[in-house]
Design an enzyme around this catalytic site. Structure first.
Site, PDB file in Angstrom:
ATOM      1  CE  LYS A  37     -11.882  -0.572   1.410  1.00 19.51           C
ATOM      2  NZ  LYS A  37     -11.974  -1.918   0.788  1.00 19.51           N
ATOM      3  CD  GLU A 116     -12.624  -4.804   2.924  1.00 18.75           C
ATOM      4  OE1 GLU A 116     -13.301  -4.075   2.167  1.00 18.75           O
ATOM      5  OE2 GLU A 116     -12.829  -4.909   4.138  1.00 18.75           O
ATOM      6  CB  ALA A 118     -10.640  -1.553  -3.479  1.00 21.33           C
TER       7      ALA A 118
END
Length: 228
Positions: A37, A116, A118
């Protein structure tokens, strides 16, 4: 290595719980896993430094284990849009910095890896770049998480259109029901299946469960791998 970029139709549509569940499914197939992330806002101070709940959930599904910094290289405390959080902290979010950190983690060559984003597809990093640019530079196929609620059809189709316009394939999409009272839920999902240019990887019903083992039965990892 099977690597994908996970995005959503909006913020709070369940990207992380879907990503963690897909990683769990890969581990059940005895695949090594990794997750990144690149930037997370809404972090809390801990004895080990700033930590983000979503990043911790992804880290928990990485095997072999990865350090927190490898999973979440940029952690921002304010729970707001990342570029605004960075501005408030007098920091800068640079595309090159995020690319280097993400590629370093992906270089572990896990059998299955997820990056991933946001919020949604066009979340800004700075005045010139968005998280979509990160996905494009990584050249990763995209998994789209659709938060099923009123208005989701337009949001999903517009997001898919933007992804394709940016030159990336959509490997698959997940219908994640986030509004228990949404009208014509099945009809909405059928409309998406007929219109989105990728296979549906699963329909996750509305529930309070977040454990990947509980959500994994609703997802289809083979369909995702076959999409490559």
């Amino acid at each position: 290595m099977n690597s994908f970029f996970v995005t959503g139709t909006d913020t709070d549509v369940g990207k992380t719980r879907i990503a963690a569940s897909l990683l769990y499914l890969a581990r059940q197939r005895e695949m090594s896993t990794a997750a990144v992330k690149p930037v997370a806002a809404g972090c809390e101070q801990t004895a080990g430094g700033l930590r983000n709940d979503d990043a911790l959930r992804l880290q928990g599904q990485c095997y072999p284990s990865l350090s927190y910094d490898a999973v979440n290289p940029v952690a921002l405390e304010p729970a707001i849009a990342p570029h605004i959080a960075a501005q408030q902290l007098e920091q800068s979010l640079e595309l090159g910095q995020l690319l280097r950190a993400t590629r370093k983690t992906l270089a572990t060559n896990a059998d299955f890896a997820l990056v991933e984003g946001a919020g949604g597809w066009r979340v800004p990093l700075n005045d010139d770049s968005t998280l979509a640019d990160l996905a494009v530079h990584l050249n990763l196929p995209v998994i789209l998480v659709v938060g099923v609620r009123l208005g989701c059809i337009s949001h999903a189709l517009l997001t898919a259109e933007a992804i394709v316009h940016d030159g990336l394939p959509i490997a698959g999409w997940v219908a994640n029901v986030i509004d228990p009272s949404v009208s014509c839920c099945a009809e909405n999902i059928d409309s998406l299946k007929a219109r989105l240019p990728a296979p549906c990887l699963g329909v996750v019903p509305f529930c309070d469960k977040t454990d990947p083992a509980d959500l994994a039965p609703f997802l289809q990892l083979p369909s995702l791998l076959d999409a490559l």
